[in-house]
Design a protein around this motif. Structure first.
Motif, PDB file in Angstrom:
ATOM      1  N   PRO A   1      25.435  11.224  10.150  1.00 43.25           N
ATOM      2  CA  PRO A   1      26.673  11.139   9.067  1.00 43.25           C
ATOM      3  C   PRO A   1      27.579  12.217   9.718  1.00 43.25           C
ATOM      4  O   PRO A   1      28.737  11.770   9.138  1.00 43.25           O
ATOM      5  CB  PRO A   1      25.970  11.857   7.907  1.00 43.25           C
ATOM      6  CG  PRO A   1      24.389  11.440   7.860  1.00 43.25           C
ATOM      7  CD  PRO A   1      24.099  11.550   9.337  1.00 43.25           C
TER       8      PRO A   1
ATOM      9  N   PHE B   1      18.770   6.247   1.904  1.00 42.87           N
ATOM     10  CA  PHE B   1      20.031   6.226   1.115  1.00 42.87           C
ATOM     11  C   PHE B   1      21.193   6.819   1.956  1.00 42.87           C
ATOM     12  O   PHE B   1      22.361   6.371   1.819  1.00 42.87           O
ATOM     13  CB  PHE B   1      19.459   6.836  -0.185  1.00 42.87           C
ATOM     14  CG  PHE B   1      20.859   7.006  -1.037  1.00 42.87           C
ATOM     15  CD1 PHE B   1      21.293   6.027  -1.641  1.00 42.87           C
ATOM     16  CD2 PHE B   1      21.327   8.307  -1.129  1.00 42.87           C
ATOM     17  CE1 PHE B   1      22.294   6.177  -2.668  1.00 42.87           C
ATOM     18  CE2 PHE B   1      22.610   8.312  -1.695  1.00 42.87           C
ATOM     19  CZ  PHE B   1      23.287   7.457  -2.678  1.00 42.87           C
ATOM     20  N   THR B   2      21.045   7.986   2.282  1.00 38.29           N
ATOM     21  CA  THR B   2      22.021   8.655   2.882  1.00 38.29           C
ATOM     22  C   THR B   2      22.650   7.814   4.314  1.00 38.29           C
ATOM     23  O   THR B   2      24.060   7.784   4.429  1.00 38.29           O
ATOM     24  CB  THR B   2      21.648   9.842   3.715  1.00 38.29           C
ATOM     25  OG1 THR B   2      21.102  10.933   2.346  1.00 38.29           O
ATOM     26  CG2 THR B   2      22.860  10.760   4.136  1.00 38.29           C
ATOM     27  N   ASP B   3      21.758   7.258   5.208  1.00 36.67           N
ATOM     28  CA  ASP B   3      22.422   6.441   6.056  1.00 36.67           C
ATOM     29  C   ASP B   3      23.378   5.187   5.647  1.00 36.67           C
ATOM     30  O   ASP B   3      23.985   4.836   6.063  1.00 36.67           O
ATOM     31  CB  ASP B   3      21.130   6.147   7.240  1.00 36.67           C
ATOM     32  CG  ASP B   3      20.836   7.433   7.869  1.00 36.67           C
ATOM     33  OD1 ASP B   3      21.658   8.360   7.991  1.00 36.67           O
ATOM     34  OD2 ASP B   3      19.669   7.420   8.395  1.00 36.67           O
ATOM     35  N   THR B   4      22.658   4.730   4.802  1.00 27.12           N
ATOM     36  CA  THR B   4      23.077   3.327   4.165  1.00 27.12           C
ATOM     37  C   THR B   4      24.377   3.649   3.465  1.00 27.12           C
ATOM     38  O   THR B   4      25.341   2.955   3.645  1.00 27.12           O
ATOM     39  CB  THR B   4      22.020   2.934   3.014  1.00 27.12           C
ATOM     40  OG1 THR B   4      20.761   2.402   3.495  1.00 27.12           O
ATOM     41  CG2 THR B   4      22.783   1.550   2.198  1.00 27.12           C
ATOM     42  N   LEU B   5      24.637   4.807   2.808  1.00 23.75           N
ATOM     43  CA  LEU B   5      25.660   5.344   2.094  1.00 23.75           C
ATOM     44  C   LEU B   5      26.972   5.389   3.237  1.00 23.75           C
ATOM     45  O   LEU B   5      28.046   4.981   3.277  1.00 23.75           O
ATOM     46  CB  LEU B   5      25.478   6.420   1.280  1.00 23.75           C
ATOM     47  CG  LEU B   5      27.073   6.982   0.530  1.00 23.75           C
ATOM     48  CD1 LEU B   5      27.623   5.921  -0.119  1.00 23.75           C
ATOM     49  CD2 LEU B   5      26.752   8.472   0.023  1.00 23.75           C
ATOM     50  N   TRP B   6      26.763   6.141   4.387  1.00 20.72           N
ATOM     51  CA  TRP B   6      27.407   6.627   5.386  1.00 20.72           C
ATOM     52  C   TRP B   6      27.850   5.347   6.229  1.00 20.72           C
ATOM     53  O   TRP B   6      29.074   5.259   6.600  1.00 20.72           O
ATOM     54  CB  TRP B   6      27.095   7.668   6.148  1.00 20.72           C
ATOM     55  CG  TRP B   6      27.571   8.894   5.510  1.00 20.72           C
ATOM     56  CD1 TRP B   6      26.510   9.935   4.860  1.00 20.72           C
ATOM     57  CD2 TRP B   6      28.732   9.570   5.554  1.00 20.72           C
ATOM     58  NE1 TRP B   6      27.150  11.088   4.372  1.00 20.72           N
ATOM     59  CE2 TRP B   6      28.465  10.823   4.658  1.00 20.72           C
ATOM     60  CE3 TRP B   6      30.019   9.335   5.995  1.00 20.72           C
ATOM     61  CZ2 TRP B   6      29.571  11.640   4.403  1.00 20.72           C
ATOM     62  CZ3 TRP B   6      31.073  10.283   5.700  1.00 20.72           C
ATOM     63  CH2 TRP B   6      30.852  11.237   4.937  1.00 20.72           C
TER      64      TRP B   6
END
Length: 442
Positions: A188, A258-263
């Motif tokens: 991210p 979730f974090t990687d998907t969002l970024w």
């Protein structure tokens, strides 16, 4: 007067033509490629045009085909194309301001009440410093991340940091990795840096200069309002679409947390705005995502910046005209300001010329290659908008189709600005009015 009307647009075209020619000659030398021998003329020309037009498309793998010397040439071409269009557009806008006498339309012109060479040089110096400072800051941050998180040597980390900082700020999208920006799909921090560089560089210096001077939205000019609010809307639409269509796609974002998907979705919303970084394989995205990308790439970023496309202000200005027409208002307006008829015609001309250029390019490439229309349209819009995103089709196209993409990149880089400026400068006053007639519309 004639020099004022026709000189600036011609200067832009000549500048880019000369830069592409020099870049082609340098890349065609035998010591710029990784393998034996020298690059084919078509490959050198395509890469030079793509770098100068800050597009990022390539018929070969940039990371492995070119050696460090070739990479330096590409970097210099990107820098020349990026800063060149910004400084030349600054000069064009100053000439436009002096010709039309519109005060305060752009922040870069807010302090420009004359068209003296001294002021032009001063303004251009400020612009160049702004972009170079942004590149330097991003290069330092990327270097530190690559050095301490990826174990790169100091020299290698510094080189990669500088290359990708220049590529991001200039919205070029070139990378030194075979997998492109997908190398950082799980990082991210790097994605945030690349997205920040692309967004700031592509917003356009007039907007940033005005934001520094006028921080209250009520004080913003129409151009800044259209660009800022329009960019936010397009970002949110792109983010929502990428999350909705790709978060459960097993070939793209499905396996990520979730974090990687969002970024990666944030990158999917920012990068199609004329920066060809890709963190997913665009041959695997859903058709809905590809359709959204058609729109985002074609619109592009802010005027007088390093982005391409028809520009955010053009798109949303036409939207304001449509809304005013639907409401039956006598004047098209944005906020409390009316949009001059000449500006409406200018925006409509730029948009329709863009549509026409893309359609002609797509039809010619379809004729030459017999490839699927969905992929050809993606590649065509990407070239015209100088985005540089690719489904991998470029390397599979025949050489004749490469020349079509080169023409699209060149037109997309210099065409919309020169056409728009020429139309704005060629304002003539008739001493008579023609009788009106109302044809059937719709």
């Amino acid at each position: 007067m004639k020099r004022l009307r026709f000189g600036p647009a011609r200067t832009v075209v000549v500048f880019y033509a000369i830069t592409v020619t020099i870049g082609t000659l340098l890349l065609a030398l035998p010591f710029t490629t990784s393998g034996e021998g020298k690059a084919a003329f078509g490959t050198a020309l395509f890469t030079a045009a793509s770098a100068t037009c800050i597009t990022g498309m390539s018929p070969v793998d940039v990371a492995t085909y070119w050696n460090p010397v070739g990479h330096v040439v590409i970097l210099l071409l990107v820098q020349a194309g990026g800063l060149g269009i910004v400084t030349l557009s600054a000069r064009l806008l100053q000439l436009l301001h002096g010709r039309m006498g519109i005060e305060g339309t752009l922040a870069a012109q807010a302090d420009s009440h004359t068209d003296s060479p001294a002021h032009a040089r001063s303004m251009i110096r400020v612009i160049v410093r702004f972009y170079l400072l942004l590149e330097a800051l991003l290069a330092v941050l990327l270097t530190l991340r690559l050095r301490f998180s990826y174990g790169e040597s100091t020299g290698r980390a510094a080189w990669e940091g500088v290359f990708h900082a220049v590529s991001a700020v200039n919205n070029a999208g070139f990378t030194l990795y075979t997998q492109g920006a997908a190398k950082f799909a799980g990082d991210p921090w790097v994605l945030a840096m690349l997205c920040g560089g692309v967004f700031i560089g592509g917003l356009g210096y007039p907007v940033w200069f005005e934001l520094m001077r006028r921080r209250r939205p009520k004080q913003w000019s129409m151009h800044t309002r259209l660009t800022v609010y329009g960019s936010v809307i397009l970002f949110l639409v792109g983010l929502a679409a990428f999350l909705a269509f790709e978060s459960h796609n097993p070939a793209t974002l499905g396996p990520l947390g979730f974090t990687d998907t969002l970024w990666n979705s944030i990158g999917g919303a920012v990068f199609p705005r004329t920066a060809g970084f890709n963190t997913v394989d665009y041959t695997q995205v859903r058709p809905e995502t590809m359709a959204i990308n058609y729109v985002l790439m074609f619109i592009g970023g802010g005027s007088a910046g390093t982005s391409g496309g028809i520009k955010v202000s053009t798109f949303f200005l036409l939207g304001a005209v449509i809304i005013s027409e639907v409401r039956g208002e006598p004047q098209a307006r944005v906020g409390r300001r009316a949009i001059p008829t000449a500006v409406q015609r200018q925006a409509l001309t730029v948009a329709l010329l863009g549509v026409g250029t893309v359609m002609v390019g797509m039809i010619v490439i379809l004729t030459l290659s017999k490839q699927p229309m969905q992929l050809v349209l993606f590649e065509t819009i990407s070239a015209f908008s100088t985005t540089g995103l690719s489904t991998g089709l470029t390397g599979l196209l025949p050489e004749a189709a490469h020349f079509v993409l080169i023409a699209l990149m060149f037109i997309g880089r210099v065409g919309t600005m020169t056409v728009g400026t020429a139309l704005a400068m060629r304002r003539s006053k008739r001493r008579y009015q023609l009788p009106e007639e109302f044809p059937i519309v719709g």
